[in-house]
Scaffold this motif. Structure first.
Motif, mmCIF file in Angstrom:
data_model
loop_
_atom_site.group_PDB
_atom_site.id
_atom_site.type_symbol
_atom_site.label_atom_id
_atom_site.label_comp_id
_atom_site.label_asym_id
_atom_site.label_seq_id
_atom_site.Cartn_x
_atom_site.Cartn_y
_atom_site.Cartn_z
ATOM 1 N N PHE A 122 8.496 -32.713 -5.356
ATOM 2 C CA PHE A 122 9.487 -32.974 -4.318
ATOM 3 C C PHE A 122 10.603 -33.850 -4.854
ATOM 4 C CE2 PHE A 122 7.401 -31.177 -0.675
ATOM 5 C CZ PHE A 122 6.048 -31.242 -0.970
ATOM 6 N N GLY A 140 8.748 -30.454 3.034
ATOM 7 C CA GLY A 140 8.600 -31.789 2.478
ATOM 8 C C GLY A 140 8.317 -32.785 3.592
ATOM 9 N N PRO A 141 7.868 -33.955 3.234
ATOM 10 C CA PRO A 141 7.622 -34.983 4.250
ATOM 11 C C PRO A 141 8.891 -35.327 5.020
ATOM 12 C CG PRO A 141 6.647 -35.598 2.137
ATOM 13 C CD PRO A 141 7.507 -34.405 1.888
ATOM 14 N N GLN A 165 4.291 -34.106 7.345
ATOM 15 C CA GLN A 165 4.536 -32.986 6.448
ATOM 16 C C GLN A 165 3.866 -31.748 7.006
ATOM 17 O OE1 GLN A 165 2.961 -33.468 2.459
ATOM 18 N NE2 GLN A 165 4.306 -31.910 1.622
ATOM 19 N N LEU A 225 1.460 -38.758 6.654
ATOM 20 C CA LEU A 225 1.444 -39.586 5.457
ATOM 21 C C LEU A 225 1.897 -40.999 5.778
ATOM 22 C CD1 LEU A 225 3.202 -37.051 3.053
ATOM 23 C CD2 LEU A 225 0.781 -37.638 3.046
ATOM 24 N N GLY A 251 4.529 -26.024 3.931
ATOM 25 C CA GLY A 251 5.703 -25.456 3.290
ATOM 26 C C GLY A 251 6.952 -26.321 3.376
ATOM 27 N N PHE A 297 2.406 -43.917 -1.572
ATOM 28 C CA PHE A 297 1.884 -43.064 -0.514
ATOM 29 C C PHE A 297 0.360 -43.020 -0.519
ATOM 30 C CE2 PHE A 297 5.422 -40.851 1.504
ATOM 31 C CZ PHE A 297 6.472 -41.214 0.672
ATOM 32 N N GLY A 298 -0.195 -42.900 0.682
ATOM 33 C CA GLY A 298 -1.605 -42.648 0.829
ATOM 34 C C GLY A 298 -1.895 -41.152 0.741
ATOM 35 N N PRO A 299 -3.188 -40.776 0.817
ATOM 36 C CA PRO A 299 -3.568 -39.371 0.662
ATOM 37 C C PRO A 299 -3.272 -38.524 1.897
ATOM 38 C CG PRO A 299 -5.490 -40.700 1.092
ATOM 39 C CD PRO A 299 -4.352 -41.654 0.942
ATOM 40 N N GLY A 318 -2.118 -38.333 -2.779
ATOM 41 C CA GLY A 318 -0.853 -38.753 -2.207
ATOM 42 C C GLY A 318 0.304 -38.435 -3.129
ATOM 43 N N TYR A 376 5.555 -47.217 6.207
ATOM 44 C CA TYR A 376 6.267 -46.027 6.671
ATOM 45 C C TYR A 376 5.263 -44.956 7.109
ATOM 46 C CZ TYR A 376 10.074 -47.976 3.802
ATOM 47 O OH TYR A 376 11.031 -48.779 3.244
ATOM 48 N N TYR A 405 5.295 -40.711 7.670
ATOM 49 C CA TYR A 405 5.989 -39.441 7.489
ATOM 50 C C TYR A 405 5.067 -38.327 7.989
ATOM 51 C CZ TYR A 405 9.186 -41.745 4.132
ATOM 52 O OH TYR A 405 10.117 -42.555 3.529
ATOM 53 N N PHE A 439 13.326 -35.748 1.960
ATOM 54 C CA PHE A 439 12.720 -34.893 0.946
ATOM 55 C C PHE A 439 13.235 -33.465 1.023
ATOM 56 C CE2 PHE A 439 9.262 -37.446 -0.856
ATOM 57 C CZ PHE A 439 9.123 -38.461 0.074
ATOM 58 N N GLY A 440 13.204 -32.793 -0.113
ATOM 59 C CA GLY A 440 13.402 -31.361 -0.140
ATOM 60 C C GLY A 440 12.118 -30.659 0.275
ATOM 61 N N ARG A 485 -9.358 -38.626 6.955
ATOM 62 C CA ARG A 485 -8.640 -37.735 6.068
ATOM 63 C C ARG A 485 -8.362 -36.404 6.738
ATOM 64 N NH1 ARG A 485 -8.922 -38.685 0.620
ATOM 65 N NH2 ARG A 485 -7.486 -36.920 0.563
#
Lengths: 115, 111
Positions: free
Chosen positions: B90, A42-43, A37, A91, A40, A106-108, B43, A33, A35, B101-102, A9
């Motif tokens: 988001f 987004g992913p 992040q 992510l 400030g 999505f995962g944490p 998440g 997938y 991603y 994403f935004g 984590r």
């Protein structure tokens, strides 16, 4: 159904070290997938797999990044020679089918800090 | 290029007040649009999605969103906010199987 899990984590590493993250998707989800992040933001899409095949990689995924999904189940994301700019939340998401009609779960996330 | 703009970085509302979070998209074709919520240590969770048909879509936790093609908007609304709604929200648009994403809107709720 336990959801998407990610390990670790949190990861703190020194610049220049290699790190590897693991993602376990929801059972029998064939799409996976990755991603990234940053604070400030987004992913942002990095890459995705259909079963074990890596179908697309973003330009964000430099040569220092590699992702695998060897048996079409869990996936790993490795970053070699980490840089401070790699500090971010990574992510993972999975879905049960092809196309955007299938929800991505999505995962944490794994929070990476490069010092 | 496809993109999503969330003009409000941070919004503060009182518990029980109504809420509207703004989202504007840029997409050449008919967009598939999504709203996700992210709580600390959790998440991203899908609140709702728009693919086609009725432009007012209902989601979980009492949220709804309205798609307005003429304004390229997909604003999220809730008539009465609860303290547990405090989170980051988001908006996202599809781009051939992946999401764009935004930058998100952080919602703070005061009692």
């Amino acid at each position: 159904d336990t959801g998407v899990s990610q390990d670790p984590r949190h990861k703190i590493t020194k610049r220049g070290q290699n790190v590897t993250f693991r993602c376990d998707p929801i059972s029998e989800h064939n799409r996976l997938y990755w991603y990234r992040q940053t604070l400030g933001q987004g992913p942002e899409f990095l890459t995705y797999f259909q079963n074990e095949a890596q179908l697309e990689k973003s330009r964000l995924l430099s040569d220092r990044f590699s992702a695998e999904r060897p048996k079409g189940s869990f996936s790993t994301l490795e970053i070699q020679r980490t840089e401070q700019g790699d500090s971010a939340m990574y992510l993972c998401a999975s879905s049960s089918g092809q196309g955007i009609l299938y929800e991505q779960y999505f995962g944490p996330g794994t929070r990476l800090t490069v010092t | 290029a496809q993109s999503v703009t969330q003009p409000d970085i941070h919004i503060t509302v009182s518990e029980g007040a109504s809420l509207e979070l703004r989202c504007n998209y840029s997409y050449g074709a008919t967009p598939y649009l999504f709203w996700y919520v992210q709580s600390p240590g959790q998440g991203l969770q899908l609140l709702l999605k728009y693919f086609s048909g009725d432009t007012l879509v209902q989601g979980i936790k009492g949220f709804e969103a309205e798609f307005k093609r003429s304004q390229s908007s997909f604003n999220l609304r809730k008539p009465s906010v609860h303290w547990s709604d405090a989170a980051e929200y988001f908006c996202a648009v599809n781009n051939t199987d992946k999401l764009i994403f935004g930058t998100g809107t952080r919602l703070q709720v005061f009692p």
